[in-house]
Design an enzyme around this catalytic site. Structure first.
Site, short mmCIF file in Angstrom:
data_model
loop_
_atom_site.label_atom_id
_atom_site.label_comp_id
_atom_site.label_asym_id
_atom_site.label_seq_id
_atom_site.Cartn_x
_atom_site.Cartn_y
_atom_site.Cartn_z
N GLN A 1 1.00 -1.09 0.03
CA GLN A 1 0.04 -0.11 -0.05
C GLN A 1 0.80 1.32 0.11
O GLN A 1 2.04 1.20 0.14
CB GLN A 1 -0.93 -0.09 1.29
CG GLN A 1 -0.20 -0.40 2.65
CD GLN A 1 -1.09 -0.99 3.51
OE1 GLN A 1 -2.13 -1.30 3.48
NE2 GLN A 1 -0.47 -1.30 4.82
N HIS B 1 -11.04 4.08 17.96
CA HIS B 1 -10.30 2.88 18.66
C HIS B 1 -11.29 2.48 19.87
O HIS B 1 -11.16 1.12 20.18
CB HIS B 1 -8.88 2.99 18.95
CG HIS B 1 -8.21 3.25 17.63
ND1 HIS B 1 -7.49 4.35 17.15
CD2 HIS B 1 -7.69 2.05 16.93
CE1 HIS B 1 -6.85 4.04 15.92
NE2 HIS B 1 -6.86 2.80 15.89
N ASP C 1 0.50 -7.42 11.84
CA ASP C 1 0.42 -6.38 10.58
C ASP C 1 1.25 -6.70 9.34
O ASP C 1 2.10 -7.33 9.63
CB ASP C 1 0.61 -5.07 10.96
CG ASP C 1 -0.14 -3.90 10.03
OD1 ASP C 1 -0.80 -3.33 10.59
OD2 ASP C 1 0.20 -3.95 8.82
N ASP D 1 -8.76 -4.65 12.76
CA ASP D 1 -8.48 -3.18 12.48
C ASP D 1 -7.89 -2.98 11.30
O ASP D 1 -6.59 -2.57 11.12
CB ASP D 1 -7.64 -2.67 13.58
CG ASP D 1 -7.36 -1.09 13.77
OD1 ASP D 1 -8.36 -0.54 12.94
OD2 ASP D 1 -6.69 -0.52 14.26
#
Lengths: 284, 284, 284, 284
Positions: free
Chosen positions: B35, B66, B110, B161
């Site tokens: 990205q 959050h 991640d 998330d």
């Protein structure tokens, strides 16, 4: 994803953000003595009214705004017969007010003849003929001047549907302490008023000022807000009265009153009103 | 009102609208294999992370997002000890998870090393050191791959998330039926999962698809949404579990559980969660 | 066609138009005491320097601007040995000046240390090492102050490579009558000066003022302009001298002088200079 | 400096740049079967015609474009009597053609009835009544079809005033090898043609293709270009003929022919034409 090339509106949503809206069709662009008005069809939102670069109402989502502005105040009053709308040129607040079977007279006062004229012509999808309801009367006049000339205790409900307090000089005097004092004066003792008050998040100082001006004049003041998709921001509402407290209006009572007056809504039901009232105000 | 000239981000908020955000400072712009990431300071919103032209988190309002993503699911579980966060590179979800005194292990997976590296460097204001909490572990890996390699019944809570389901190809596989099946597999029988799911208003089809994929896998599914100022739109959340129903969690219970775990929040209290859950989803 | 979403610069080209430039990479964004500077890579134009939202130089087309600014004045002088450049922080004017084999000293005075520092680091493609040429000297100082402190008759050629006269307060004093009087004073009697003067089309009043201030100080004043693609507008140049008249410089003499000094150009040859000088100024 | 908020056009000037133009008034926005047309008043540029998001002509600077398109070809021909204009819907090319006293018939063929209809109504400032000149005839028809149906050797001059070769599918076939072959066929042996050909700088491939298609059909081909302020870019022109060479037309001859035919121009004089022809083409 379609590009943003071509005919667009760049809208100053906050001091530091802009929204770009694509235009499909333009019905009218006019600089009136009070403001610049655009009647257009927006990509994704349908027919729309914009004043001084700000989206006022779009076909797709104006019901959220207008139901939230009108029905809490109307439902809070046990029997609203005489209603004043200040602003609201596209006729959608009038449409919502007239849904209440109790209403006998609804006066709409707008400063800008052109807004009303073009709304009649291009925004039937919003006013839905309410301008031509026998109970309705449209007065072209400065709202504050109209209020000042009105006798004490004339109205059951006053709905203020103006541009934002920070949008320009036209509406600003109507958000002053003196204006709310006058509005209280022309309300009956059991009267209720409602106003939109811009975005408390992006304009906290201006919002707090409006709220303070109302609180100095009314015993019960309730606030709630909603995100309006085409605004790209939230909008806040304030309902005030010396007689009734919106925080005390149960979801059931809201639904019952709307039902008994034959009011149908697309967005606002008692459960949602309660949720809005519990949310608390957001300051940015 | 400041102009929109100069260095800005033009963000495609919906298929037909854009948001213009002014940049005050740029810390890093990088095209990673997954990205394009921008670490910057935005006028009005402070430090911010943007991925593929979309605002992910800003200093000023990320707590709304959050807290809403993490605490309903965490509070719904009576004693969350092992928690998995998929995505969440800037460390704010991790920060919220670690507030719960019950947590013994929090794994954050991640895909993008760079996001984590730059967040550590530039977004201390968001992660607040959570990356260095002894209970936390960061894994750089594709989230779905990690889930597939994880043993059955490993976690009490899984928090997703990720970027929006319509934002690009990186996160999309994690919103599939298969992904939720796998997530359910690695949850304990009493486990709870939460995900953000983009804007139901501007992307109703994509949102409904995510919801359907979750409903096919879990017995109890609850949905709620919020307006996030810097997103210029709303964002939806879904909480799912076979054991617990978020609609059945009272405001009091929410507050009690947070308090007993020493969790302090800036936005989310029980009353507000109840309001969010009563609002109903908006489809555009 | 690629969209304009993402990281962009919105540049105020004129009072009523903007240019949107796409950014591929950002090397540095800095607010110095004098201006805001951006070193970036632009889509389509390559590496670039922007000051106060205005494109100054891009890798792809800066040669057009810098050849037009430097060589007419340099060629008009029969033997330019000592040259002063005011501004020109990215080093491209210096590069062009140093191409002339006659040059013994080239002083570049820029007010902004940061522009020079970052140009050395990120814009080698522009300065091409000219900063490190033994004949070159860089002075960080206010240009006008430097000129005032310089002895009479010091330079053969003075090149002013500043931001536009209407771009902001930093460069403005250098376009005044007094500044040109001082510049004349520090030129030898046979000296020549050149300056860029912004767009006569979009800023006719500001351009005429600069021209008038020069005409009051010099006997021969010549003007010409060019379209610079990355500027999205034209830019005007003025060459002045008491000894020589640029209108009298033949295309052949221009080519001969450049050749004899070993100057190679990509854009400017005698034929083109003549064409530029015949074009006449455009006022909008 | 006025902001860019409000009603604007975002114009894709090149693959990687946009221009933002402010709108003061909108006369008509219409999607015709061929293109999207906007008749508006632009801030700074006055009345304007835009097709498919591209500025075609503005009140303030269209004379530069139209004089450069029409007069070189017309002056190159010793006695142009019959002239064909393909495109040119706003009537400004027709206006320039009719200035030549030699002209007996001027046919303008435009595919889009709406462009002509609205131009008659809103752009008198451009056509100046030329539509109603007894020597003029307007045909609503596809240009290529008209050419195909026209007899050999019908016209002295053909002027192509179309949208850019890369602007969309409507004009593209008229820039093909076959189209230029047909145009040559309907020209007399001494005939001359002129066309605009978009920006060689931002669309070098497309421009070269057009030039090649012309060169394959005509003996003499001349090219020149100009910066048009409202285009935010340059535009290229090509003049071709088997009999005459524009490079051989002296400034004096140009001025003499225009004078003898009572043609007055605001921009183009012989000296300037020579300058344009000496400039050489810029490829980006």
């Amino acid at each position: 994803m379609s590009s943003s090339d071509g005919l667009v509106i760049i809208e100053p949503v906050s001091e530091y953000t802009r929204q770009i809206l694509k235009l499909k069709k333009i019905y009218a662009v006019e600089k009136t003595p009070y403001q610049e008005i655009v009647f257009a069809e927006l990509e994704g939102f349908g027919k729309a009214l914009l004043i001084d670069e700000f989206v006022q109402s779009t076909e797709k989502d104006e019901f959220i705004y207008h139901e939230l502005l009108v029905h809490p105040a109307m439902a809070l009053h046990p029997e609203p017969k005489r209603v004043l709308i200040i602003g609201g040129g596209e006729g959608a607040s009038l449409r919502e007010v007239l849904k209440h079977g109790t209403v006998e007279d609804a006066v709409m006062v707008d400063i800008d003849e052109k807004v009303v004229e073009f709304s009649k012509r291009f925004l039937e999808v919003m006013h839905r003929g309410s301008f031509f309801d026998p109970r309705a009367r449209v007065v072209i006049m400065d709202g504050l001047e109209y209020v000042k000339k009105t006798a004490d205790g004339t109205f059951d409900v006053v709905v203020m549907d103006l541009t934002d307090p920070y949008a320009g000089p036209t509406a600003l005097p109507l958000y002053s302490y003196e204006a709310f004092r006058e509005i209280k004066r022309i309300l009956k003792p059991e009267g209720v008023m409602a106003t939109q008050a811009g975005s408390s998040y992006f304009y906290p100082k201006e919002y707090r000022q409006v709220k303070e001006n109302i609180e100095k004049n009314f015993k019960h003041v309730a606030e709630y807000w909603a995100w309006i998709p085409s605004f790209a921001t939230n909008v806040n509402f304030i309902v005030a009265s010396d007689a009734y407290d919106l925080y005390g209006l149960s979801a059931e009572m809201f639904d019952t009153r709307l039902k008994s007056r034959n009011v149908n809504t697309k967005y606002l039901v008692g459960r949602r009103l309660t949720a809005h009232l519990s949310m608390g105000v957001l300051y940015g």
